[in-house]
Design an enzyme around this catalytic site. Structure first.
Site, PDB file in Angstrom:
ATOM      1  N   ARG A 173      22.553  81.961  60.376  1.00 54.87           N
ATOM      2  CA  ARG A 173      21.433  82.485  59.587  1.00 54.87           C
ATOM      3  C   ARG A 173      20.177  81.636  59.603  1.00 54.87           C
ATOM      4  O   ARG A 173      19.125  82.096  59.180  1.00 54.87           O
ATOM      5  CB  ARG A 173      21.898  82.702  58.147  1.00 54.87           C
ATOM      6  CG  ARG A 173      22.820  83.891  58.019  1.00 54.87           C
ATOM      7  CD  ARG A 173      23.569  83.841  56.714  1.00 54.87           C
ATOM      8  NE  ARG A 173      24.402  82.649  56.679  1.00 54.87           N
ATOM      9  CZ  ARG A 173      25.232  82.356  55.694  1.00 54.87           C
ATOM     10  NH1 ARG A 173      25.315  83.133  54.652  1.00 54.87           N
ATOM     11  NH2 ARG A 173      25.964  81.266  55.744  1.00 54.87           N
ATOM     12  N   TYR A 181      43.048  80.187  52.936  1.00 52.00           N
ATOM     13  CA  TYR A 181      42.263  81.409  52.709  1.00 52.00           C
ATOM     14  C   TYR A 181      43.155  82.598  52.402  1.00 52.00           C
ATOM     15  O   TYR A 181      42.834  83.440  51.564  1.00 52.00           O
ATOM     16  CB  TYR A 181      41.373  81.718  53.919  1.00 52.00           C
ATOM     17  CG  TYR A 181      40.092  80.929  53.895  1.00 52.00           C
ATOM     18  CD1 TYR A 181      39.013  81.354  53.123  1.00 52.00           C
ATOM     19  CD2 TYR A 181      39.961  79.749  54.604  1.00 52.00           C
ATOM     20  CE1 TYR A 181      37.840  80.627  53.065  1.00 52.00           C
ATOM     21  CE2 TYR A 181      38.796  79.009  54.566  1.00 52.00           C
ATOM     22  CZ  TYR A 181      37.741  79.450  53.789  1.00 52.00           C
ATOM     23  OH  TYR A 181      36.589  78.722  53.726  1.00 52.00           O
ATOM     24  N   ARG A 200      21.560  90.762  61.774  1.00 51.67           N
ATOM     25  CA  ARG A 200      22.546  91.028  60.722  1.00 51.67           C
ATOM     26  C   ARG A 200      22.144  92.207  59.833  1.00 51.67           C
ATOM     27  O   ARG A 200      22.987  92.788  59.156  1.00 51.67           O
ATOM     28  CB  ARG A 200      22.771  89.773  59.876  1.00 51.67           C
ATOM     29  CG  ARG A 200      23.747  88.799  60.486  1.00 51.67           C
ATOM     30  CD  ARG A 200      25.200  89.240  60.317  1.00 51.67           C
ATOM     31  NE  ARG A 200      25.732  88.935  58.986  1.00 51.67           N
ATOM     32  CZ  ARG A 200      26.050  89.840  58.085  1.00 51.67           C
ATOM     33  NH1 ARG A 200      25.863  91.108  58.327  1.00 51.67           N
ATOM     34  NH2 ARG A 200      26.532  89.479  56.913  1.00 51.67           N
ATOM     35  N   ASP A 239      35.071  84.416  63.880  1.00 54.27           N
ATOM     36  CA  ASP A 239      35.368  83.705  62.644  1.00 54.27           C
ATOM     37  C   ASP A 239      36.829  83.305  62.659  1.00 54.27           C
ATOM     38  O   ASP A 239      37.649  83.957  63.315  1.00 54.27           O
ATOM     39  CB  ASP A 239      35.084  84.589  61.418  1.00 54.27           C
ATOM     40  CG  ASP A 239      34.913  83.730  60.171  1.00 54.27           C
ATOM     41  OD1 ASP A 239      33.813  83.201  59.957  1.00 54.27           O
ATOM     42  OD2 ASP A 239      35.903  83.549  59.447  1.00 54.27           O
ATOM     43  N   ARG A 264      28.214  76.352  63.835  1.00 53.49           N
ATOM     44  CA  ARG A 264      27.445  77.488  63.286  1.00 53.49           C
ATOM     45  C   ARG A 264      26.069  77.610  63.937  1.00 53.49           C
ATOM     46  O   ARG A 264      25.115  77.998  63.265  1.00 53.49           O
ATOM     47  CB  ARG A 264      27.257  77.350  61.766  1.00 53.49           C
ATOM     48  CG  ARG A 264      28.509  77.506  60.959  1.00 53.49           C
ATOM     49  CD  ARG A 264      28.833  78.969  60.747  1.00 53.49           C
ATOM     50  NE  ARG A 264      30.166  79.115  60.192  1.00 53.49           N
ATOM     51  CZ  ARG A 264      30.421  79.153  58.880  1.00 53.49           C
ATOM     52  NH1 ARG A 264      29.447  79.095  58.022  1.00 53.49           N
ATOM     53  NH2 ARG A 264      31.648  79.287  58.465  1.00 53.49           N
TER      54      ARG A 264
HETATM   55  C1  LIG Z   1      36.119  77.946  56.970  1.00 49.27           C
HETATM   56  C2  LIG Z   1      35.525  78.694  58.154  1.00 49.27           C
HETATM   57  C3  LIG Z   1      35.156  80.071  58.197  1.00 49.27           C
HETATM   58  N1  LIG Z   1      34.668  80.322  59.453  1.00 49.27           N
HETATM   59  C4  LIG Z   1      34.701  79.200  60.207  1.00 49.27           C
HETATM   60  C5  LIG Z   1      35.271  78.158  59.421  1.00 49.27           C
HETATM   61  C6  LIG Z   1      35.562  76.763  59.880  1.00 49.27           C
HETATM   62  C7  LIG Z   1      34.375  75.904  59.846  1.00 49.27           C
HETATM   63  C8  LIG Z   1      33.886  75.569  58.469  1.00 49.27           C
HETATM   64  O1  LIG Z   1      34.568  74.869  57.745  1.00 49.27           O
HETATM   65  O2  LIG Z   1      32.784  76.034  58.144  1.00 49.27           O
HETATM   66  C9  LIG Z   1      34.318  79.038  61.606  1.00 49.27           C
HETATM   67  C10 LIG Z   1      33.180  79.824  62.128  1.00 49.27           C
HETATM   68  N2  LIG Z   1      32.444  80.824  61.530  1.00 49.27           N
HETATM   69  C11 LIG Z   1      31.494  81.289  62.389  1.00 49.27           C
HETATM   70  C12 LIG Z   1      31.656  80.601  63.616  1.00 49.27           C
HETATM   71  C13 LIG Z   1      30.871  81.017  64.855  1.00 49.27           C
HETATM   72  C14 LIG Z   1      30.511  80.093  65.853  1.00 49.27           C
HETATM   73  C15 LIG Z   1      29.466  79.064  65.478  1.00 49.27           C
HETATM   74  O3  LIG Z   1      28.258  79.339  65.704  1.00 49.27           O
HETATM   75  O4  LIG Z   1      29.851  77.960  65.046  1.00 49.27           O
HETATM   76  C16 LIG Z   1      32.677  79.665  63.445  1.00 49.27           C
HETATM   77  C17 LIG Z   1      33.195  78.636  64.434  1.00 49.27           C
HETATM   78  C18 LIG Z   1      30.498  82.325  62.136  1.00 49.27           C
HETATM   79  C19 LIG Z   1      30.129  82.611  60.745  1.00 49.27           C
HETATM   80  N3  LIG Z   1      30.965  82.762  59.665  1.00 49.27           N
HETATM   81  C20 LIG Z   1      30.253  83.092  58.559  1.00 49.27           C
HETATM   82  C21 LIG Z   1      28.870  83.186  58.913  1.00 49.27           C
HETATM   83  C22 LIG Z   1      27.737  83.583  57.983  1.00 49.27           C
HETATM   84  C23 LIG Z   1      27.944  84.935  57.436  1.00 49.27           C
HETATM   85  C24 LIG Z   1      26.924  85.987  57.784  1.00 49.27           C
HETATM   86  O5  LIG Z   1      26.271  85.993  58.842  1.00 49.27           O
HETATM   87  O6  LIG Z   1      26.797  86.890  56.954  1.00 49.27           O
HETATM   88  C25 LIG Z   1      28.787  82.889  60.278  1.00 49.27           C
HETATM   89  C26 LIG Z   1      27.566  82.913  61.139  1.00 49.27           C
HETATM   90  C27 LIG Z   1      30.823  83.371  57.215  1.00 49.27           C
HETATM   91  C28 LIG Z   1      31.948  82.557  56.750  1.00 49.27           C
HETATM   92  N4  LIG Z   1      33.136  82.384  57.425  1.00 49.27           N
HETATM   93  C29 LIG Z   1      33.939  81.521  56.691  1.00 49.27           C
HETATM   94  C30 LIG Z   1      33.263  81.168  55.498  1.00 49.27           C
HETATM   95  C31 LIG Z   1      33.779  80.235  54.437  1.00 49.27           C
HETATM   96  C32 LIG Z   1      32.029  81.840  55.527  1.00 49.27           C
HETATM   97  C33 LIG Z   1      31.032  81.906  54.407  1.00 49.27           C
HETATM   98  C34 LIG Z   1      30.168  80.722  54.359  1.00 49.27           C
HETATM   99  C35 LIG Z   1      28.821  81.070  54.910  1.00 49.27           C
HETATM  100  O7  LIG Z   1      28.311  82.149  54.567  1.00 49.27           O
HETATM  101  O8  LIG Z   1      28.279  80.258  55.669  1.00 49.27           O
HETATM  102  C36 LIG Z   1      35.274  81.076  57.121  1.00 49.27           C
END
Ligand SMILES: Cc1c2[nH]c(c1CCC(=O)O)Cc1[nH]c(c(CCC(=O)O)c1C)Cc1[nH]c(c(CCC(=O)O)c1C)Cc1[nH]c(c(C)c1CCC(=O)O)C2
Length: 360
Positions: free
Chosen positions: A40, A161, A49, A85, A36
């Protein structure tokens, strides 16, 4: 779409620390990237965003590229990870996914036993071509500065999911399938595995230089156990490693694969046998214990994301302690899970500097 000529057209790689470690060579400095890392905690990302929705960024190669490069321009990371994602695969299969502020992903039409056959499996990976385009564009813009990581969610994680309709405290709906609807569970896991394999190959052909598989629904060991892991994770993770690697070899490319199965200490030894080049480690197991189980296997991890809340001296001490446990060889440094949104950029800078300052 693309063919392997694309991989040959890209600028030569300048920072190959991670790839060196994976090949068993000694890098000049310990490599580090953070899950990540485009997120944020960066004020620039938060501003961005406000202008674009989450999936608009994912689906627009120019925007996804811009966000992927944000942490690379700001910090001294040794790899970029394409902004996307894991839930783009469920979308390609016909599910409607929304990213809700302070809730996370929500799926409007979750998968049920009754609607399982409605999944739009035909040509699903082709509908993810936009990720391939984002990867090709980003690889060009990176200009060889650091390698670019592609990724996908693992079958069980995506299944979780897709059935729960989002995150869950217990995963009891999706786990119900594992106990009460085993045939359908395997059918869904196979559908997902097929798409994941095609999707990862699409990413490789588009320019991804490393691949990471996220098996992170079992984020707490309580969600799965050895019995369930052996039946519903292991065979599919293994098939992904074997088939993607065969295809990579056919393309005469060298693209290592990282497995990050969060919360699965009970299966570390098995994970080692699945064919992945790197095993990702979460923060709940000590580096010393990991080495006892995995020996000199290349590992990635595993600083507690919360350790970055410590003082600068504290962060450095935690990094030193971690590296003392793992040893400096066969190690790609990362956090034990994604970085938290309220982390300071200064803490990230100190983390990177501490890792790069380690004498090899
Ligand atoms: C389960 C999972 C998801 N997404 C992902 C996983 C596996 C890793 C883990 O266990 O965290 C993987 C993921 N999600 C994102 C990336 C981008 C690359 C990186 O910088 O790592 C990667 C590799 C961007 C993201 N994916 C998400 C964000 C934040 C949302 C936003 O910007 O509004 C980002 C930058 C949102 C997201 N996406 C997901 C969830 C559960 C959430 C909400 C949690 C949160 O808000 O942090 C599903």
């Amino acid at each position: 779409m693309t063919d392997l000529t694309k991989q040959q057209d890209f600028p030569p790689l300048k920072n190959d620390r991670i790839l060196k470690v994976i090949k068993g060579e000694e890098p000049d400095k310990l490599p580090i990237w953070v899950m990540r890392q485009a997120g944020r905690y960066m004020p620039k990302f938060r501003e961005f965003r406000k202008l674009h929705s989450f999936f608009e960024i994912c689906q627009t190669p120019e925007l996804a590229c811009e966000v992927t490069l944000m942490p690379i321009e700001r910090f001294d990371f040794d790899a970029a990870i394409i902004f996307s994602d894991i839930l783009v695969i469920p979308q390609a299969l016909g599910l409607e996914v929304e990213m809700k502020e302070s809730v996370g992903p929500v799926i409007k039409n979750p998968v049920t036993i009754e609607n399982l056959n409605d999944l739009n499996t035909e040509g699903a990976a082709d509908r993810l071509n936009y990720v391939g385009e984002a990867i090709t564009l980003t690889r060009k813009r990176l200009n060889g500065k650091v390698p670019l990581i592609g990724f996908a969610g693992a079958p069980w994680t995506l299944m979780g999911y897709m059935i729960e309709g989002g995150g869950s405290k217990t995963y009891s709906k999706s786990k119900k399938w594992l106990y009460a609807h085993e045939t359908e569970a395997h059918r869904l896991l196979k559908i997902l595995t097929d798409v994941i394999i095609d999707y990862l190959i699409l990413q490789v052909k588009s320019g991804a230089q490393l691949l990471q598989i996220f098996e992170s629904t079992n984020r707490n060991a309580e969600y799965l156990n050895e019995y369930l892991f052996d039946r519903f994770c292991q065979p599919y993770l293994q098939r992904i490693a074997i088939e993607v690697k065969n295809k990579i070899a056919e393309l005469k490319l060298d693209v290592p694969m990282i497995l990050f199965a969060k919360g699965s200490h009970y299966s570390l030894e098995k994970q080692k046998s699945l064919g992945y080049d790197v095993i990702g480690i979460d923060w709940t197991i000590s580096p010393k214990t990991v080495r006892q189980i995995l020996g000199d296997q290349v590992v990635q991890g595993n600083l507690d994301p919360c350790a970055l809340y410590a003082s600068p001296e504290g962060i450095r001490a935690h990094v030193d302690e971690m590296i003392k446990g793992f040893g400096t060889g066969n190690l790609v440094v990362n956090l034990g899970h994604g970085i938290y949104p309220d982390m300071s950029e200064e803490a990230v800078e100190i983390f990177i500097d501490a890792v790069h300052s380690v004498k090899l």
